[in-house]
Motif scaffolding. Structure first.
Motif, PDB file in Angstrom:
ATOM      1  N   THR A   1       0.774  -1.132   0.084  1.00 38.99           N
ATOM      2  CA  THR A   1       0.017  -0.110  -0.022  1.00 38.99           C
ATOM      3  C   THR A   1       0.813   1.417  -0.038  1.00 38.99           C
ATOM      4  OG1 THR A   1      -0.154  -0.019   2.266  1.00 38.99           O
ATOM      5  CG2 THR A   1      -2.069  -1.155   1.265  1.00 38.99           C
ATOM      6  N   THR A   2       2.179   1.135   0.512  1.00 37.35           N
ATOM      7  CA  THR A   2       2.998   2.383   0.244  1.00 37.35           C
ATOM      8  C   THR A   2       4.395   2.000  -0.507  1.00 37.35           C
ATOM      9  OG1 THR A   2       4.253   1.552   2.238  1.00 37.35           O
ATOM     10  CG2 THR A   2       2.204   3.419   2.510  1.00 37.35           C
ATOM     11  N   THR A   3       4.092   1.104  -1.455  1.00 38.51           N
ATOM     12  CA  THR A   3       5.318   0.809  -2.439  1.00 38.51           C
ATOM     13  C   THR A   3       4.963   1.679  -3.559  1.00 38.51           C
ATOM     14  OG1 THR A   3       5.160  -1.572  -1.718  1.00 38.51           O
ATOM     15  CG2 THR A   3       6.018  -1.056  -3.813  1.00 38.51           C
ATOM     16  N   PHE A   4       5.926   2.667  -3.369  1.00 40.91           N
ATOM     17  CA  PHE A   4       5.905   3.820  -4.459  1.00 40.91           C
ATOM     18  C   PHE A   4       6.815   3.379  -5.849  1.00 40.91           C
ATOM     19  CE2 PHE A   4       5.217   6.216  -0.900  1.00 40.91           C
ATOM     20  CZ  PHE A   4       3.953   6.717  -1.014  1.00 40.91           C
ATOM     21  N   LEU A   5       6.735   4.188  -6.742  1.00 40.33           N
ATOM     22  CA  LEU A   5       7.702   3.563  -8.019  1.00 40.33           C
ATOM     23  C   LEU A   5       9.084   3.407  -7.656  1.00 40.33           C
ATOM     24  CD1 LEU A   5       6.111   5.568 -10.982  1.00 40.33           C
ATOM     25  CD2 LEU A   5       6.055   3.099 -10.869  1.00 40.33           C
ATOM     26  N   SER A   6       9.457   4.151  -6.867  1.00 41.52           N
ATOM     27  CA  SER A   6      10.989   4.130  -6.639  1.00 41.52           C
ATOM     28  C   SER A   6      11.107   2.965  -6.015  1.00 41.52           C
ATOM     29  CB  SER A   6      11.583   5.216  -5.812  1.00 41.52           C
ATOM     30  OG  SER A   6      10.684   5.467  -4.495  1.00 41.52           O
ATOM     31  N   ILE A   7      10.376   2.501  -4.890  1.00 42.29           N
ATOM     32  CA  ILE A   7      10.529   1.213  -4.029  1.00 42.29           C
ATOM     33  C   ILE A   7      10.255   0.033  -4.871  1.00 42.29           C
ATOM     34  CG2 ILE A   7       9.838   0.006  -2.172  1.00 42.29           C
ATOM     35  CD1 ILE A   7       9.119   2.473  -0.793  1.00 42.29           C
TER      36      ILE A   7
ATOM     37  N   ALA B   1      15.409  -1.340 -16.166  1.00 44.16           N
ATOM     38  CA  ALA B   1      15.779  -0.301 -17.096  1.00 44.16           C
ATOM     39  C   ALA B   1      14.926   0.506 -17.783  1.00 44.16           C
ATOM     40  CB  ALA B   1      17.036  -0.719 -17.831  1.00 44.16           C
ATOM     41  N   ALA B   2      13.898  -0.378 -18.330  1.00 42.22           N
ATOM     42  CA  ALA B   2      12.625   0.139 -19.071  1.00 42.22           C
ATOM     43  C   ALA B   2      11.900   0.922 -17.990  1.00 42.22           C
ATOM     44  CB  ALA B   2      11.904  -0.617 -19.830  1.00 42.22           C
ATOM     45  N   LEU B   3      11.491   0.437 -16.990  1.00 45.01           N
ATOM     46  CA  LEU B   3      10.576   1.109 -16.032  1.00 45.01           C
ATOM     47  C   LEU B   3      11.319   2.522 -15.488  1.00 45.01           C
ATOM     48  CD1 LEU B   3       8.455   1.455 -14.092  1.00 45.01           C
ATOM     49  CD2 LEU B   3       9.507  -0.069 -12.372  1.00 45.01           C
ATOM     50  N   SER B   4      12.733   2.698 -15.246  1.00 46.43           N
ATOM     51  CA  SER B   4      13.383   3.605 -14.701  1.00 46.43           C
ATOM     52  C   SER B   4      13.241   4.922 -15.681  1.00 46.43           C
ATOM     53  CB  SER B   4      14.776   3.599 -14.649  1.00 46.43           C
ATOM     54  OG  SER B   4      15.507   3.235 -15.604  1.00 46.43           O
ATOM     55  N   ILE B   5      13.330   4.577 -17.115  1.00 46.31           N
ATOM     56  CA  ILE B   5      13.508   5.507 -18.350  1.00 46.31           C
ATOM     57  C   ILE B   5      11.886   5.929 -18.400  1.00 46.31           C
ATOM     58  CG2 ILE B   5      13.410   5.653 -20.609  1.00 46.31           C
ATOM     59  CD1 ILE B   5      15.728   3.801 -20.732  1.00 46.31           C
ATOM     60  N   ILE B   6      10.765   5.033 -18.155  1.00 46.55           N
ATOM     61  CA  ILE B   6       9.325   5.634 -18.234  1.00 46.55           C
ATOM     62  C   ILE B   6       9.137   6.618 -17.244  1.00 46.55           C
ATOM     63  CG2 ILE B   6       6.951   4.832 -18.033  1.00 46.55           C
ATOM     64  CD1 ILE B   6       7.951   2.277 -19.627  1.00 46.55           C
ATOM     65  N   TYR B   7       9.703   6.077 -16.093  1.00 45.34           N
ATOM     66  CA  TYR B   7       9.499   6.971 -14.769  1.00 45.34           C
ATOM     67  C   TYR B   7      10.163   8.453 -14.865  1.00 45.34           C
ATOM     68  CZ  TYR B   7       9.729   7.379  -9.676  1.00 45.34           C
ATOM     69  OH  TYR B   7       9.653   7.607  -7.939  1.00 45.34           O
TER      70      TYR B   7
END
Length: 297
Positions: free
Chosen positions: A243-249, A265-271
């Motif tokens: 419930t408090t897992t954000f994109l960075s976590i 890596a793909a997620l970090s670029i989209i982020y």
């Protein structure tokens, strides 16, 4: 006779710009390289094209579902903290002394939360909000409220939001205070002669003069809150549940926990694209219709 601008001073900062660009370019190219390849270990990579991006953006896939859930939590968290910290920061800045001996002490006190490292902030609130030994948790439970951020979703969200407000409202207040200090006294004297109310002074004099610093405050706070990692990870670990897992976590879990470098890596670029896009939208909306200053085209 028109003066010719001397831009030779920029050559003094050019080495720093080149160094920062070099240090940023190598990690970026590494991430881009991982995002289009797959590996089965032994340092052997295989071309995957945009496959990882398609999987991350596909809501029917497991990683895509995790991405959209975490994105929703990120947007909700950023919206809540911005809605609290910006008005609260303005109110604090308006109440701060503009002259006298109290100015220095007030500025020091306001800057103290900003000097505390993020992991220390998380540790402080992890202990402070505990129901057994924490002052806040014990006091809230004594009031008859069932408060446990480790098991309660609402309690976990309230804890990380209050923690972020405590940590970063000072930044908004100090930026707004700098904008208020730049307003000449003649503006206030003219408003007093005209019999303007306090609300009229704020609406017609102070708020327009703070629009530039408010833009900086909103952009900084959005980027910080949208990329938040250390504080909620230390306090809740992303729980209870996710419930408090954000994109960075979630990104760290995929990259280091599962060692799926391509997906991470793909997620970090989209982020990063999302952060840049939202910041551009903020800047466009907040500067729309703004008259150019003297000397600007």
């Amino acid at each position: 006779m028109q003066k010719i601008a001397d831009n030779r001073a920029w050559y003094l900062v050019l080495p720093v710009v080149l160094l920062v660009a070099f240090n940023a370019l190598i990690p970026l190219m590494t991430v881009v390289n991982y995002s289009v390849q797959d590996t089965f270990g032994n340092n052997q990579f295989f071309w995957n094209g945009i496959g990882w991006f398609q999987e991350v953006l596909d809501p029917s896939s497991s990683v895509g579902q995790r991405f959209y859930d975490a994105l929703g939590r990120n947007l909700l968290f950023s919206a809540i903290v911005l809605a609290i910290e910006v008005p609260l920061g303005i109110a604090v800045a308006l109440s701060m002394p503009k002259a006298g001996r109290g100015v220095a002490w007030t500025l020091v006190l306001m800057a103290l939360p900003l000097l505390i490292p993020w992991n220390v902030v998380g540790t402080i609130w992890q202990v402070f909000a505990r129901g057994d030994i924490g002052l806040l948790g014990y006091a809230v439970n004594r009031l008859g409220i069932d408060y446990n951020y480790a098991n309660g979703i609402l309690a976990a969200w309230v804890t990380i939001i209050v923690m972020d407000v405590w940590h970063w409202t000072s930044l908004v207040a100090l930026l707004c205070y700098a904008g208020l200090k730049s307003i000449p006294d003649a503006y206030y004297q003219a408003a007093k002669i005209d019999g303007a109310s306090r609300w009229a002074v704020f609406r017609t004099i102070e708020l327009p003069k703070m629009n530039r610093v408010l833009l900086i405050a909103v952009l900084l706070r959005f980027m910080d809150s949208f990329m938040i990692y250390t504080e909620p990870f230390v306090v809740t670990g992303g729980g209870p549940g996710n419930t408090t897992t954000f994109l960075s976590i979630d990104l760290v879990k995929i990259a280091l926990g599962q060692f799926d470098l391509g997906k991470a890596a793909a997620l970090s670029i989209i982020y990063n694209v999302i952060v840049l896009t939202v910041c551009w939208v903020f800047y466009t909306v907040m500067t729309q219709g703004e008259a150019p200053r003297e000397g600007e085209p």
